[in-house]
Design an enzyme around this catalytic site. Structure first.
Site, PDB file in Angstrom:
ATOM      1  CE  LYS A 199      -3.584   2.732   0.921  1.00  0.00           C
ATOM      2  NZ  LYS A 199      -4.577   3.398  -0.547  1.00  0.00           N
ATOM      3  CE  LYS A 226      -1.810   8.423   6.864  1.00  0.00           C
ATOM      4  NZ  LYS A 226      -2.819   7.211   6.852  1.00  0.00           N
TER       5      LYS A 226
HETATM    6  P1  NAD Z   1     -11.302  10.682   7.501  1.00  0.00           P
HETATM    7  O1  NAD Z   1     -10.501  11.496   8.344  1.00  0.00           O
HETATM    8  O2  NAD Z   1     -11.955  11.279   6.586  1.00  0.00           O
HETATM    9  O3  NAD Z   1     -11.856   9.673   7.995  1.00  0.00           O
HETATM   10  C1  NAD Z   1     -11.378   9.374   9.086  1.00  0.00           C
HETATM   11  C2  NAD Z   1     -12.180   9.058  10.559  1.00  0.00           C
HETATM   12  O4  NAD Z   1     -11.669   8.267  11.915  1.00  0.00           O
HETATM   13  C3  NAD Z   1     -13.284  10.050  11.303  1.00  0.00           C
HETATM   14  O5  NAD Z   1     -14.269  10.546  10.989  1.00  0.00           O
HETATM   15  C4  NAD Z   1     -12.748  10.469  12.423  1.00  0.00           C
HETATM   16  O6  NAD Z   1     -13.300  11.022  13.668  1.00  0.00           O
HETATM   17  C5  NAD Z   1     -12.470   9.157  13.590  1.00  0.00           C
HETATM   18  N1  NAD Z   1     -11.559   9.163  14.251  1.00  0.00           N
HETATM   19  C6  NAD Z   1     -11.032   9.980  14.703  1.00  0.00           C
HETATM   20  N2  NAD Z   1      -9.998   9.314  16.033  1.00  0.00           N
HETATM   21  C7  NAD Z   1     -10.951   8.144  15.788  1.00  0.00           C
HETATM   22  C8  NAD Z   1     -10.795   7.586  17.561  1.00  0.00           C
HETATM   23  N3  NAD Z   1      -9.800   7.813  18.212  1.00  0.00           N
HETATM   24  N4  NAD Z   1     -11.483   6.677  17.318  1.00  0.00           N
HETATM   25  C9  NAD Z   1     -12.648   6.709  16.287  1.00  0.00           C
HETATM   26  N5  NAD Z   1     -12.704   7.096  15.421  1.00  0.00           N
HETATM   27  C10 NAD Z   1     -11.916   7.694  15.242  1.00  0.00           C
HETATM   28  O7  NAD Z   1     -10.177   9.834   6.433  1.00  0.00           O
HETATM   29  P2  NAD Z   1     -10.137   8.674   5.463  1.00  0.00           P
HETATM   30  O8  NAD Z   1      -9.857   9.548   3.992  1.00  0.00           O
HETATM   31  O9  NAD Z   1     -11.823   8.143   5.560  1.00  0.00           O
HETATM   32  O10 NAD Z   1      -9.228   8.269   5.152  1.00  0.00           O
HETATM   33  C11 NAD Z   1      -9.560   6.271   6.643  1.00  0.00           C
HETATM   34  C12 NAD Z   1      -7.993   5.560   6.056  1.00  0.00           C
HETATM   35  O11 NAD Z   1      -8.192   4.713   5.063  1.00  0.00           O
HETATM   36  C13 NAD Z   1      -6.978   6.323   6.300  1.00  0.00           C
HETATM   37  O12 NAD Z   1      -5.412   5.832   7.005  1.00  0.00           O
HETATM   38  C14 NAD Z   1      -6.070   6.894   4.808  1.00  0.00           C
HETATM   39  O13 NAD Z   1      -4.906   6.307   5.013  1.00  0.00           O
HETATM   40  C15 NAD Z   1      -7.003   5.795   3.963  1.00  0.00           C
HETATM   41  N6  NAD Z   1      -7.600   5.982   2.502  1.00  0.00           N
HETATM   42  C16 NAD Z   1      -8.559   6.719   2.060  1.00  0.00           C
HETATM   43  C17 NAD Z   1      -8.534   7.095   0.875  1.00  0.00           C
HETATM   44  C18 NAD Z   1      -8.654   8.162   0.543  1.00  0.00           C
HETATM   45  O14 NAD Z   1      -8.850   7.963  -0.663  1.00  0.00           O
HETATM   46  N7  NAD Z   1      -9.643   9.354   1.558  1.00  0.00           N
HETATM   47  C19 NAD Z   1      -8.233   6.026  -0.090  1.00  0.00           C
HETATM   48  C20 NAD Z   1      -6.945   4.589   0.643  1.00  0.00           C
HETATM   49  C21 NAD Z   1      -7.025   4.426   1.796  1.00  0.00           C
END
Ligand code: NAD
Length: 297
Positions: free
Chosen positions: A172, A241
């Site tokens: 990844k 990150k």
């Molecule tokens: P995001 O910031 O939209 O969502 C993360 C969620 O986690 C938020 O709703 C937040 O409130 C919650 N959160 C934060 N602290 C927390 C805690 N202590 N306990 C429980 N929940 C908590 O991020 P995202 O874009 O949905 O990405 C999530 C993961 O997926 C990341 O690791 C990212 O690198 C990965 N990712 C994202 C994408 C993308 O296109 N957005 C694509 C592939 C992978």
């Protein structure tokens, strides 16, 4: 459906639509997110509200997580109100991008509570999460893979990478470094085109049927840069990150990553200038500013 009860922690841009797909597929989903807005959206869709990760782990044997950063994954897994101490949990299936070190550390911490860790980082963005067209990279023991495969098949196409924790994370990180690099280099090429007087839409169309085509020219430019919306759905903080983790991991392994280090610096500048919550397509704005042009179709 063998495992009907599931848990989901982290209902953000990716976790929100993924959890809704599980509810649509008939799973009973217990959910938690500290953001009321994110939590209420999934509860309105049929999720059962929990007050902490521990409450989710008390309710379901398999808990999926989609969390922003490695420290949050560690906290949710092993922290004071974390998943590890839950009464029902057997498997933590992490969809986040955490890097291999966090994966190994959390897997070890969970094993002391007889909880199995599954690495399952995903690629394909918010559109892939909503449409069930993600690529899913999985590392976990084979028998565990057989159990979780029908669940993650709801999100897209799973690829088994190996049994050791962190292996899928390495794949990844390599992918996401390449995606960010494509965005930087495509911005440079298109800024040059615009400065010379070429229509960037025409140039993008040509690149997309030529040897320079990539995920930025095919997806990010048409959706979020040419229209000037900068709302692709992935934050600069998360892209930074990923590339930081990738370069650090390569360095620790003695693998040269000169290009990756440069991409990390450009993300550092983008984050400082447009903020961690900006969309990572703002990388193009940094290049535009240096070039003195705007890449708009
Ligand atoms: P995001 O910031 O939209 O969502 C993360 C969620 O986690 C938020 O709703 C937040 O409130 C919650 N959160 C934060 N602290 C927390 C805690 N202590 N306990 C429980 N929940 C908590 O991020 P995202 O874009 O949905 O990405 C999530 C993961 O997926 C990341 O690791 C990212 O690198 C990965 N990712 C994202 C994408 C993308 O296109 N957005 C694509 C592939 C992978």
């Amino acid at each position: 459906m063998t495992d009907k009860k599931l848990g989901f922690v982290g209902l953000g841009r990716m976790g929100g639509p993924m959890s809704e797909r599980l509810i649509n597929a008939g799973y009973e989903l217990t959910v938690y997110d500290p953001s009321e807005a994110a939590l209420n959206a999934v509860v309105a869709h049929g999720g059962r509200k929990a007050g902490s990760p521990r409450e989710v782990a008390d309710a379901a044997p398999i808990v999926l997580t989609s969390l922003p950063t490695p420290d949050v994954v560690e906290l949710v897994a092993l922290g004071p109100d974390g998943l590890a101490g839950g009464a029902a949990i057997e498997i933590m299936l992490d969809l986040s991008t955490t890097g291999p070190n966090t994966a190994k550390r959390v897997a070890e911490g969970l094993s002391k509570h007889a909880v199995q860790w599954v690495d399952c980082p995903v690629s394909g963005g918010v559109t892939g999460a909503a449409n069930g067209t993600l690529a899913e990279m999985v590392s976990c023991p084979q028998p565990v893979y057989a159990r979780i495969e029908p669940i993650i098949a709801n999100f897209g196409r799973p690829f088994f990478v190996g049994e050791d924790p962190g292996l899928a994370q390495v794949v990844k990180l390599g992918n996401n470094m390449l995606a960010a690099a494509a965005l930087v280099l495509s911005s440079e090429a298109l800024a040059m085109g615009v400065k010379a007087g070429v229509d960037p839409k025409v140039m993008t169309d040509i690149i997309n049927v030529s040897s320079g085509r990539n995920s930025a020219t095919q997806d990010k430019f048409p959706k979020a840069i040419l229209p000037g919306t900068f709302d692709f759905g992935f934050t600069t903080a998360l892209s930074y990150k990923d590339v930081r983790l990738c370069v650090e991991e390569a360095e620790a392994m003695g693998v040269p990553m000169l290009g990756g280090a440069l991409i990390r610096q450009i993300l550092t500048i983008t984050k400082a200038k447009y903020g961690p919550d900006s969309d990572f397509t703002c990388i193009a704005k940094v290049i535009e500013e240096w070039a003195g042009v705007e890449i708009r179709g």
